[in-house]
Design an enzyme around this catalytic site. Structure first.
Site, PDB file in Angstrom:
ATOM      1  N   ASN A   9       1.810  -4.563   2.683  1.00 11.53           N
ATOM      2  CA  ASN A   9       2.087  -4.898   1.265  1.00 11.53           C
ATOM      3  C   ASN A   9       3.736  -5.133   0.998  1.00 11.53           C
ATOM      4  OD1 ASN A   9       2.595  -5.015  -1.588  1.00 11.53           O
ATOM      5  ND2 ASN A   9       1.806  -3.089  -2.035  1.00 11.53           N
ATOM      6  N   TRP A  10       4.329  -6.348   1.257  1.00 12.26           N
ATOM      7  CA  TRP A  10       5.761  -6.446   1.352  1.00 12.26           C
ATOM      8  C   TRP A  10       6.367  -6.229  -0.061  1.00 12.26           C
ATOM      9  CZ3 TRP A  10       6.359 -11.720   4.146  1.00 12.26           C
ATOM     10  CH2 TRP A  10       5.884 -11.580   5.867  1.00 12.26           C
ATOM     11  N   LYS A  11       5.432  -6.094  -1.300  1.00 13.41           N
ATOM     12  CA  LYS A  11       6.517  -6.078  -2.386  1.00 13.41           C
ATOM     13  C   LYS A  11       7.085  -7.125  -2.764  1.00 13.41           C
ATOM     14  CE  LYS A  11       4.851  -1.092  -2.113  1.00 13.41           C
ATOM     15  NZ  LYS A  11       5.123   0.214  -2.621  1.00 13.41           N
ATOM     16  N   HIS A  97      -2.183  -2.459  -8.247  1.00  8.77           N
ATOM     17  CA  HIS A  97      -1.519  -1.408  -7.477  1.00  8.77           C
ATOM     18  C   HIS A  97      -0.794  -0.575  -8.581  1.00  8.77           C
ATOM     19  CE1 HIS A  97       2.031   0.154  -5.240  1.00  8.77           C
ATOM     20  NE2 HIS A  97       1.439  -0.305  -4.328  1.00  8.77           N
ATOM     21  N   GLU A  99       2.167   0.226  -9.066  1.00  9.77           N
ATOM     22  CA  GLU A  99       3.556  -0.492  -9.847  1.00  9.77           C
ATOM     23  C   GLU A  99       2.974  -1.331 -10.875  1.00  9.77           C
ATOM     24  OE1 GLU A  99       4.945  -1.521  -5.839  1.00  9.77           O
ATOM     25  OE2 GLU A  99       5.240   0.708  -5.313  1.00  9.77           O
ATOM     26  N   GLU A 169      -4.168   5.001  -3.148  1.00  3.39           N
ATOM     27  CA  GLU A 169      -2.898   5.416  -3.040  1.00  3.39           C
ATOM     28  C   GLU A 169      -2.500   6.363  -4.085  1.00  3.39           C
ATOM     29  OE1 GLU A 169      -0.951   1.566  -1.025  1.00  3.39           O
ATOM     30  OE2 GLU A 169      -1.167   1.299  -3.428  1.00  3.39           O
ATOM     31  N   GLY A 175       6.114   5.528  -1.176  1.00  7.60           N
ATOM     32  CA  GLY A 175       7.501   5.336  -0.934  1.00  7.60           C
ATOM     33  C   GLY A 175       8.312   6.443  -1.208  1.00  7.60           C
ATOM     34  N   SER A 215       3.129   6.151   2.177  1.00  2.00           N
ATOM     35  CA  SER A 215       3.905   6.358   3.191  1.00  2.00           C
ATOM     36  C   SER A 215       3.340   6.753   4.537  1.00  2.00           C
ATOM     37  CB  SER A 215       4.576   7.699   2.843  1.00  2.00           C
ATOM     38  OG  SER A 215       5.333   7.774   1.849  1.00  2.00           O
ATOM     39  N   GLY A 236       3.254  -0.200   2.700  1.00  2.02           N
ATOM     40  CA  GLY A 236       4.534  -0.839   2.149  1.00  2.02           C
ATOM     41  C   GLY A 236       5.675  -0.747   2.923  1.00  2.02           C
ATOM     42  N   GLY A 237       6.505   0.245   2.828  1.00  6.00           N
ATOM     43  CA  GLY A 237       7.671   0.071   3.704  1.00  6.00           C
ATOM     44  C   GLY A 237       7.808   0.042   5.277  1.00  6.00           C
TER      45      GLY A 237
END
Ligand code: PGA
Length: 254
Positions: A9-11, A97, A99, A169, A175, A215, A236-237
């Site tokens: 997930n590059w966001k 998601h 966010e 999640e 994150g 994470s 993500g990260g």
């Protein structure tokens, strides 16, 4: 075996040049996507076509959108419909998601509509659920997540729920560098599968891939993915670093 999935997930990160570079680096880093596995890249809308072209012909590798509209095409400035995703060959979309839920006020009922729009176009949802820290601290995470599933997914047919993808999640782990322990993940994943089984039956629940997100990185992926009800991760990260994500793909259950 149900699919084991490593989803990046590059966001809202990377320029087009950086995005192409990341894919090039990943492709030249040792990794294998097996026959019961999927590697997925959820990239920003403007890069969907370009990254799809770069990954064309790779088996079990897909490009996904990070969101779609709850409505069909029409006067909705700035929105992107599931029909548009379908028209450019996109087969997966992240829906719900945390966010999106938090910053854009997407409720369980809006997400139910998004899931419907995706299915109408034969785009597969990757449906996200998960609790905030205060819910975890209060110990009510199971019923919280159950409500998310009920209100957004329980109207689906058995056929739609077969091979469905859910990402659990916990918001407190996204994150933050704070990962749920593999036992905490397993406990919630087993609960999610039981909730699905209660409505759709054991066979269908057994076909659902439940990904863990929050994470995940190269160093902890194998431990988390080793749990029986954890079928991979939404990352993500660490998905922005080719070597990290390649190791995460290689950590999927065979
Ligand atoms: P993270 O994000 O891996 O950076 O914690 C996961 C996600 O939000 O999908």
């Amino acid at each position: 075996m149900r699919k084991q999935i490593a989803a990046a997930n590059w966001k809202m990160n990377l320029s087009l040049e950086q995005a192409e570079q990341l894919i090039d680096e990943l492709l030249s880093t040792d990794h294998t996507v097996g026959k019961d596995q999927i590697a997925m890249f959820a990239v920003p809308f403007p890069y969907l076509i370009k990254i799809s072209e770069k990954l064309k012909g790779k088996s079990n590798v897909y490009v996904a959108a990070q969101n779609c509209a709850a409505t069909k095409n029409g006067a909705f400035t700035g929105e992107v419909s599931a029909e548009m995703l379908d028209s450019i060959g996109i087969r997966y979309v992240i829906i719900g998601h945390s966010e999106r839920r938090e910053y854009y006020h997407e409720t369980n009922s809006i997400l139910a509509e998004k899931v419907n729009r995706a299915f109408e176009q034969k785009v597969n949802p990757v449906f996200c659920c998960g609790e905030p820290l205060q819910i975890r601290d209060a110990g009510t995470q199971n019923s919280y997540v159950e409500t998310q599933l009920k209100e957004s997914l329980f109207h689906l047919s058995n056929e739609q729920m077969k091979d469905f993808i859910i990402a659990y999640e916990p918001i407190w782990a996204i994150g933050t560098g704070k990962t749920a322990s593999s036992d905490q993940a397993q406990e919630m994943h087993a609960h999610i599968r039981a909730v699905i089984a209660g409505k759709f039956g054991n066979d269908i629940a057994g076909s659902v891939s439940i990904l863990y997100g929050g994470s995940v990185k190269a160093a902890n992926a194998a431990d988390i993915f080793s749990k029986p009800d954890v079928d991979g991760g939404l990352v993500g990260g660490a998905s922005l670093v080719a070597k990290e994500f390649a190791t995460i793909i290689n950590s999927l259950k065979k």
